[in-house]
Design an enzyme around this catalytic site. Structure first.
Site, PDB file in Angstrom:
ATOM      1  N   HIS A  62     -28.596  50.295  16.041  1.00  0.00           N
ATOM      2  CA  HIS A  62     -29.457  50.744  16.281  1.00  0.00           C
ATOM      3  C   HIS A  62     -28.981  52.985  15.508  1.00  0.00           C
ATOM      4  O   HIS A  62     -28.549  53.602  16.817  1.00  0.00           O
ATOM      5  CB  HIS A  62     -30.667  51.745  16.481  1.00  0.00           C
ATOM      6  CG  HIS A  62     -32.171  52.140  16.136  1.00  0.00           C
ATOM      7  ND1 HIS A  62     -33.028  52.014  15.647  1.00  0.00           N
ATOM      8  CD2 HIS A  62     -31.995  54.302  16.638  1.00  0.00           C
ATOM      9  CE1 HIS A  62     -33.386  53.208  15.653  1.00  0.00           C
ATOM     10  NE2 HIS A  62     -33.186  53.954  15.685  1.00  0.00           N
ATOM     11  N   CYS A  63     -29.326  53.590  14.561  1.00  0.00           N
ATOM     12  CA  CYS A  63     -28.248  55.092  13.871  1.00  0.00           C
ATOM     13  C   CYS A  63     -29.374  55.829  13.691  1.00  0.00           C
ATOM     14  O   CYS A  63     -30.198  55.536  13.264  1.00  0.00           O
ATOM     15  CB  CYS A  63     -27.635  53.728  12.486  1.00  0.00           C
ATOM     16  SG  CYS A  63     -26.795  55.615  11.870  1.00  0.00           S
ATOM     17  N   PRO A  64     -28.442  56.817  15.144  1.00  0.00           N
ATOM     18  CA  PRO A  64     -29.889  57.992  15.228  1.00  0.00           C
ATOM     19  C   PRO A  64     -29.248  58.366  13.539  1.00  0.00           C
ATOM     20  O   PRO A  64     -30.081  59.296  13.234  1.00  0.00           O
ATOM     21  CB  PRO A  64     -28.918  58.095  16.104  1.00  0.00           C
ATOM     22  CG  PRO A  64     -27.986  57.799  16.493  1.00  0.00           C
ATOM     23  CD  PRO A  64     -27.712  56.436  16.008  1.00  0.00           C
ATOM     24  N   GLY A  67     -31.730  56.578  11.184  1.00  0.00           N
ATOM     25  CA  GLY A  67     -32.899  57.087  11.849  1.00  0.00           C
ATOM     26  C   GLY A  67     -33.917  54.965  11.449  1.00  0.00           C
ATOM     27  O   GLY A  67     -34.756  54.816  11.316  1.00  0.00           O
ATOM     28  N   GLN A  68     -32.968  54.433  11.496  1.00  0.00           N
ATOM     29  CA  GLN A  68     -33.346  53.022  11.736  1.00  0.00           C
ATOM     30  C   GLN A  68     -32.094  52.337  11.688  1.00  0.00           C
ATOM     31  O   GLN A  68     -30.699  53.112  11.829  1.00  0.00           O
ATOM     32  CB  GLN A  68     -33.919  52.432  10.230  1.00  0.00           C
ATOM     33  CG  GLN A  68     -32.257  52.595   9.241  1.00  0.00           C
ATOM     34  CD  GLN A  68     -33.111  52.239   7.132  1.00  0.00           C
ATOM     35  OE1 GLN A  68     -33.791  52.153   7.080  1.00  0.00           O
ATOM     36  NE2 GLN A  68     -32.086  52.454   6.549  1.00  0.00           N
TER      37      GLN A  68
END
Length: 296
Positions: A62-64, A67-68
């Site tokens: 999950h890549c901050p 954002g997804q």
């Protein structure tokens, strides 16, 4: 099926779904789990993201920053984003130095005077130097994952160094699978309109609230979301004790009716308590106490 199913029987004798089952991928047995949230068996390489609250096929991470979740359908775009950012940082870093060199030649000055004449170039050189280490290292790491057909999740959790990777098809075929294979359609239609009968939902929630006994766990109903949120039992017990104490004082007459404004606020029933009592079906108790108060 997995052997874990032997003890997964419910208390009423109805068998539940086995928590895991085994599937064969390229001659290697892979165990897949049943997701209690999404109510499905996760395909191989699928994992449930606690942030997105959804099962993601070929889950990478999950890549901050975007954002997804990064998975099967957007991994190639994520890699192109990271690699192009690395190239941009290197481009800006190199040409800022070129600009500094031209200033030094034009004004016949040293390096520090050139930085004073073009402070933006100095700031960009420092910024891109630090950023290139981060995005550049990320690009190299994902190149390694692409060549070996791994995901970040698998690399950190399973460690295929000591065992065979069932998904590794060779360097060339791995690259073709990532960049040139057809992107499958999403199994979720996130733009589909959900049709809910709000009147029936509200009526059902209110009927459930009225039929609950005091010994049962108390719940409030969120009509908009259609979910029940648990109300702490100790909070309701404290409110219930407060109501009983007010009723006892009214019946015994130990509390003066009109002493002052502060004393009156101590035993009067607040609107919040009335609202909670209405939710849990205690309106009749308040009405009786109102009659007793007026009779005094």
């Amino acid at each position: 099926m997995s052997a874990d199913w032997a003890g997964s029987q419910s208390g009423v004798g109805i068998p539940s779904l086995p928590p895991t089952k085994d599937v064969v991928v390229n001659g290697v047995i892979v165990r897949v789990k049943y997701c209690q949230t999404c109510m499905l068996y996760r395909p191989p390489r699928c994992s449930h993201c606690s942030i997105c609250n959804n099962c993601v096929d070929r889950f990478d991470h999950h890549c901050p920053w975007v954002g997804q979740c990064i998975g099967k359908r957007n991994y190639r775009f994520f890699f192109m984003f990271v690699s192009s950012t690395t190239i941009l940082c290197l481009y800006v870093f190199v040409f800022c130095w070129v600009n500094i060199k031209k200033i030094m030649d034009a004004y016949h000055c040293n390096l520090w005077r050139a930085f004073l004449k073009s402070p933006v170039s100095g700031i960009l050189i420092l910024y891109t130097f630090l950023t290139a280490w981060f995005v550049g290292g990320l690009t190299v790491f994902h190149l390694y994952l692409i060549f070996t057909n791994q995901t970040t999740y698998e690399n950190f959790r399973y460690r295929y160094d000591s065992k065979r990777n069932p998904y590794n098809l060779g360097c060339v075929r791995n690259i073709f699978e990532i960049f040139f294979s057809k992107i499958p359609k999403s199994k979720n239609n996130f733009r589909e309109k959900v049709k809910l009968d709000s009147s029936s939902l509200f009526a059902g929630s209110m009927s459930l609230a009225r039929t609950r006994s005091p010994e049962m766990p108390k719940a409030s109903f969120d009509v908009g979301m259609g979910k029940r949120q648990t109300v702490a039992a100790e909070d309701f017990e404290e409110i219930h004790n407060q109501i009983d104490s007010v009723g006892g004082l009214e019946r015994c007459g130990t509390q003066p009716r009109h002493t002052n404004q502060v004393d009156k606020a101590n035993w009067e029933i607040s609107p919040d308590i009335r609202m909670l009592a209405a939710e849990f079906g205690m309106e009749h108790g308040f009405k009786d106490r109102e009659k007793v108060r007026r009779g005094h």
